[in-house]
Scaffold this active site. Structure first.
Site, mmCIF file in Angstrom:
data_model
loop_
_atom_site.group_PDB
_atom_site.id
_atom_site.type_symbol
_atom_site.label_atom_id
_atom_site.label_comp_id
_atom_site.label_asym_id
_atom_site.label_seq_id
_atom_site.Cartn_x
_atom_site.Cartn_y
_atom_site.Cartn_z
ATOM 1 N N TRP A 111 -6.374 8.136 0.310
ATOM 2 C CA TRP A 111 -4.947 8.406 0.070
ATOM 3 C C TRP A 111 -4.761 9.301 -1.147
ATOM 4 O O TRP A 111 -3.906 10.189 -1.148
ATOM 5 C CB TRP A 111 -4.169 7.108 -0.066
ATOM 6 C CG TRP A 111 -4.189 6.288 1.199
ATOM 7 C CD1 TRP A 111 -4.691 5.034 1.346
ATOM 8 C CD2 TRP A 111 -3.694 6.686 2.493
ATOM 9 N NE1 TRP A 111 -4.542 4.617 2.650
ATOM 10 C CE2 TRP A 111 -3.941 5.601 3.375
ATOM 11 C CE3 TRP A 111 -3.078 7.832 2.992
ATOM 12 C CZ2 TRP A 111 -3.586 5.641 4.728
ATOM 13 C CZ3 TRP A 111 -2.732 7.873 4.338
ATOM 14 C CH2 TRP A 111 -2.984 6.791 5.181
ATOM 15 N N LYS B 84 3.005 -2.240 3.654
ATOM 16 C CA LYS B 84 1.810 -2.982 3.269
ATOM 17 C C LYS B 84 2.206 -4.350 2.711
ATOM 18 O O LYS B 84 1.762 -5.364 3.199
ATOM 19 C CB LYS B 84 1.002 -2.201 2.222
ATOM 20 C CG LYS B 84 0.696 -0.755 2.601
ATOM 21 C CD LYS B 84 -0.324 -0.648 3.730
ATOM 22 C CE LYS B 84 -0.300 0.695 4.429
ATOM 23 N NZ LYS B 84 -0.761 1.836 3.661
ATOM 24 N N ASP C 124 0.869 5.842 -6.726
ATOM 25 C CA ASP C 124 1.076 5.323 -5.376
ATOM 26 C C ASP C 124 0.657 3.852 -5.418
ATOM 27 O O ASP C 124 -0.516 3.547 -5.622
ATOM 28 C CB ASP C 124 0.191 6.117 -4.403
ATOM 29 C CG ASP C 124 0.215 5.577 -2.970
ATOM 30 O OD1 ASP C 124 0.865 4.543 -2.722
ATOM 31 O OD2 ASP C 124 -0.435 6.203 -2.110
HETATM 32 C C1 LIG Z 1 -0.915 3.277 3.909
HETATM 33 C C2 LIG Z 1 -0.974 4.077 2.660
HETATM 34 C C3 LIG Z 1 -0.443 5.368 2.577
HETATM 35 C C4 LIG Z 1 0.175 6.067 3.761
HETATM 36 O O1 LIG Z 1 1.381 5.487 4.064
HETATM 37 P P1 LIG Z 1 2.326 6.088 5.213
HETATM 38 O O2 LIG Z 1 3.579 5.315 4.993
HETATM 39 O O3 LIG Z 1 1.662 5.804 6.509
HETATM 40 O O4 LIG Z 1 2.508 7.517 4.959
HETATM 41 C C5 LIG Z 1 -0.501 6.020 1.368
HETATM 42 N N1 LIG Z 1 -1.045 5.434 0.293
HETATM 43 C C6 LIG Z 1 -1.578 4.199 0.340
HETATM 44 C C7 LIG Z 1 -2.182 3.613 -0.893
HETATM 45 C C8 LIG Z 1 -1.555 3.486 1.516
HETATM 46 O O5 LIG Z 1 -2.081 2.251 1.560
#
Ligand SMILES: *Cc1c(COP(=O)(O)O)cnc(C)c1O
Length: 361
Positions: free
Chosen positions: A101, A195, A171
């Protein structure tokens, strides 16, 4: 009704109480004769829902007044572009690449300016967090970027990087609300909610007000400007209304459970059950270095692909769902987010012990 223990990395388990409440309110939200899904986002009823969700999130995370809370769409992945488009005033940013990511975010930023990869753990398949106490931060960097919890590899920053005064952007998709956080250490905290908070379709951005300006990269679409959403309290256009409503319920659940201190304690207890077993097992091995382990995503392997596949299949038959590792890593991964009860982790470990006894040669 048979609920499984769902170890999916995302979309993922939600508190059962929240789902039940949503079910009760499905046809008639608190006497208004319609579902939240059906109501105008301009209605007084919906305005209360989104305002209350924001107020509760602010309370839970102790978000200072000089930060905006935005409920957006496009997933965490859209932020990979929005961040450079809005924050790269000098056209320079530093990225710490600790997994897929972070790498995707870095690659996206390369399209908009000079993105520097100042640290990486790719040399050891992202199985650790590099030492970030004295990195070569670029003097003109607009921000330093991290992915705080690496969902795929199961690592977590237990100490934030020394950004040498530069704005930190994080993030937190897979560790959102899993433990207390000092918001003032960040310029931007963002995450997709699917998540650890709610249903897919909502991304929450917590951003310091001075970072929200008209000075964005040329060509930045209206919808991708933080200012557009900040000026309109996340109601510039139709927000992901139902998703925000569920997030609001999860915020209330967290408050009822005792807030982020209680979440942390609960998450530490759950993770310890699994890691303790993994550290002593003769069949299963954890893949992450001890000092970098995530409380949320726990990858492990047997070292034998066929045996891994057998484990995932038999676990599923025993009501333990979605334990297959990410397609880029293989093996197994147990995601044990806030809403995973301790009993779920205990059931997993009991099953692993049984499998080990049956399959250890
Ligand atoms: C799942 C995830 C993403 C991507 O998320 P989307 O909503 O599918 O774009 C980005 N960063 C992390 C840390 C993730 O776990």
């Amino acid at each position: 009704m048979a609920r499984v223990y769902n170890f999916s990395a995302g979309p993922a388990v939600l508190p059962e109480e929240v789902l039940k409440e949503a079910a009760e309110e499905m046809l008639d939200y608190r006497g208004c004769g319609m579902s939240v899904m059906e109501m105008s986002h301009r209605s007084k009823t919906y305005d209360n829902i989104i305002k209350e969700a924001e107020a509760d999130l602010r309370q839970i995370m102790n978000i200072p007044d000089n930060y905006k809370v935005l409920f957006l769409q496009g997933g965490a992945s859209q932020q990979f572009a929005m961040i450079p488009m809005n924050l790269m005033k000098n056209g320079v940013a530093d990225y710490i690449v600790t997994g897929q990511w972070a790498k995707k975010a870095y690659q996206e930023a390369c399209m908009y300016g000079k993105a520097n990869k100042i640290a990486s753990s790719e040399d050891k398949t992202f199985s650790y967090i590099p030492d970030c106490s004295d990195l070569p931060i670029s003097p003109d960097a607009d921000y330093v970027y991290i992915c705080e919890n690496n969902t795929i590899y199961g690592t977590k920053f237990h100490e934030l990087p020394n950004t040498k005064g530069k704005t930190l952007v994080a993030d937190v998709s897979s560790c959102f609300l899993s433990e207390p956080v000092d918001v003032t250490k960040y310029g931007v905290i963002y995450g997709g909610v699917q998540k650890n908070i709610g249903p897919a379709g909502v991304v929450i951005v917590i951003i310091r007000e001075d970072l929200i300006t008209e000075d964005v990269l040329p060509g930045t679409p209206t919808m991708l400007r933080y200012k557009t959403h900040a000026d309109n309290d996340s109601l510039y256009n139709t927000p992901p209304a139902y998703g925000i409503y569920i997030c609001g319920k999860v915020f209330k659940w967290i408050q009822k459970m005792g807030g982020l201190e209680a979440m942390k304690k609960r998450n530490e207890e759950k993770a310890a059950i699994l890691y303790d077993y993994l550290d002593h097992s003769k069949l299963f091995k954890p893949t992450v270095e001890k000092g970098s382990r995530s409380l949320m995503n726990v990858p492990f392997v047997t070292g034998d692909d066929e045996l891994d596949a057998k484990f995932v299949k038999e676990a599923k038959a025993a009501g333990l769902e979605s334990l297959k590792g990410h397609r880029s890593v293989g093996g197994m991964r147990a995601s044990i987010y806030n809403a995973m009860p301790k009993e779920g982790v205990e059931a997993l470990v009991a099953f692993m012990k049984k499998f080990e006894a049956e399959n250890l040669k």
